[in-house]
Design an enzyme around this catalytic site. Structure first.
Site, PDB file in Angstrom:
ATOM      1  CG  HIS A 116      -1.727  -1.117   1.522  1.00 35.68           C
ATOM      2  ND1 HIS A 116      -1.245  -2.272   2.092  1.00 35.68           N
ATOM      3  CD2 HIS A 116      -3.047  -1.319   1.326  1.00 35.68           C
ATOM      4  CE1 HIS A 116      -2.229  -3.140   2.234  1.00 35.68           C
ATOM      5  NE2 HIS A 116      -3.348  -2.587   1.773  1.00 35.68           N
ATOM      6  CG  ASP A 120       1.834  -0.786   3.379  1.00 37.86           C
ATOM      7  OD1 ASP A 120       1.130  -0.464   4.352  1.00 37.86           O
ATOM      8  OD2 ASP A 120       1.471  -1.602   2.511  1.00 37.86           O
TER       9      ASP A 120
END
Length: 438
Positions: free
Chosen positions: A99, A102
């Protein structure tokens, strides 16, 4: 700097090895059913659980021992990239997923978030170019930040909708930059708590509208990865619009997205929906929508998304049967959306857990290949539906019968004989395949 100085590259040593840092079943170059294991399995590592999960739970503070924290968020983000690619290289894994949040801190504005992402993806691209490791898929996290409290594409706030669009645009730009093969939409908060104040039709129309914008932008920039929707029935939304494979397929078909979208299915999400993983895989496969999978398992004694590493051989065997029946999973893959248990807090557990998952899928692949070679399930099904090979059955399948003709036939039947499925015997024979007795 090395983050795992005492661990060498993981290699295949066979089922009798006592070395915990070796593969017992995953031999990437071994040919099974006409392709190498590496080609069949297309393993990927999830950035979020591997690099960001800290071992905390609602009742306890973080416990995971990690050595990549720096003096600033950006220093930590860069250290994580270095450590992550060390893990990928030592596991000999070809793909990874992430993501946007992240890999880079969000900062105090969208502009700062963009700058952080650009800087970190420059480093990631350097690592990819140096190692040959590829991006299986990326996605935008549009569920963690408070702005997405009432959804992203399904939000009731037009400004939130615009912010979500900006994250997706950047996600597709990143995908192009890194050569992503897929792009995933997981609608963590695309759902509702109560219909008392929810216009479901309005929200679903807006979700579809956002998806079509993404397709149009991908075509505009000349980079159109395989788009994937990841179903989940609940958590964090009480009622999520992408409940399961069938619900998501209905959405895709209603809005004319069949040519652009397939499904990324997760085992733990299937059980939360009250299905087996093989059910979800089958629903997607028979509708030509099986795109990729997230490999994990849930705990049947716990009612939430535990994301455990897959070690259930029965489940991985049936998963691989579906993938073989599908003709493979490319351009998708098998992404380990799984996190180590709270009691597995050491750095080395990150590698040990992935080794366990990879070995379990490799063993499942070999069992599935034997089952298909022996036509074990095919013969069971052929025998069960044998009556449709009769003249009557063939006429039904050829649409040569109608209610009147079938009624005339039924009036002549004196006794219908049913055949036992002997399902307990079948399951026992399946156990023999799994244990290697057959």
């Amino acid at each position: 700097m090395t983050y795992f100085p005492n661990i060498e590259k993981i290699v295949y040593e066979g089922p009798r090895t006592k070395n915990p840092f070796a593969f017992r079943h995953y031999n990437p170059d071994e040919v099974v059913a006409g392709k190498t294991m590496k080609e069949h399995l297309r393993f990927g590592v999830a950035y979020w659980h591997t690099m960001n999960q800290d071992g905390s739970d609602p009742f306890g503070k973080p416990v995971n021992e990690r050595t990549w924290f720096g003096a600033t968020e950006m220093e930590t983000a860069k250290n994580r990239v270095e450590a992550f690619f060390e893990i990928l290289e030592k596991l000999n894994v070809e793909y990874f997923c992430f993501h946007d949040v992240d890999i880079a801190p969000e900062g105090d504005s969208l502009e700062e978030f963009y700058r952080n992402i650009d800087e970190i993806t420059d480093l990631i691209k350097e690592k990819m170019d140096a190692t040959g490791i590829k991006l299986l898929w990326n996605t935008a996290n549009m569920f963690s930040h408070p702005r997405y409290n009432n959804g992203a594409a399904s939000t009731n706030n037009a400004e939130v909708y615009a912010f979500a669009a900006a994250q997706i645009k950047k996600g597709l730009d990143i995908s192009k930059k890194l050569g992503g093969e897929n792009y995933v939409f997981w609608g963590g908060r695309e759902g509702y708590e109560t219909l008392l104040n929810t216009d479901m039709a309005f929200e679903l129309d807006n979700v579809a509208r956002m998806f079509k914008m993404a397709v149009a932008y991908a075509e505009k920039i000349g980079h159109k990865p395989q788009f994937l929707i990841e179903p989940k029935p609940k958590e964090p939304s009480k009622h999520q619009y992408d409940f399961d494979a069938a619900t998501s397929l209905q959405f895709i078909q209603k809005y004319g997205l069949e040519g652009d979208f397939k499904l990324n299915l997760e085992a733990n999400h299937a059980t939360l929906a009250g299905h087996t993983f093989e059910h979800e895989l089958t629903v997607a496969r028979i509708n030509n929508a099986l795109g990729s999978i997230d490999a994990n398992q849930g705990d049947m004694l716990l009612g939430w998304d535990t994301d455990e590493f897959p070690t259930n051989l029965y489940d991985t065997t049936f998963t691989m049967l579906e993938l073989l029946e599908n003709g493979g999973i490319a351009p998708g893959g098998i992404n380990f959306d799984a996190k180590v248990r709270r009691s597995s807090f050491a750095m080395e557990d990150l590698l040990l857990a992935h080794i366990a998952g990879m070995d379990t899928f490799a063993k499942g692949l070999k069992v599935a290949a034997r089952l298909r070679e022996d036509r074990f399930l095919e013969d069971l099904k052929a025998d069960r539906y044998a009556s449709f090979q009769s003249e009557l059955g063939q006429n039904i399948l050829a649409d040569k019968e109608d209610l009147e003709s079938l009624t005339n036939y039924a009036l002549q039947i004196e006794n219908i004989e049913l055949k036992s499925g002997h399902i307990e015997m079948v399951k026992s024979q399946l156990n023999d395949y799994i244990t290697g007795e057959l």
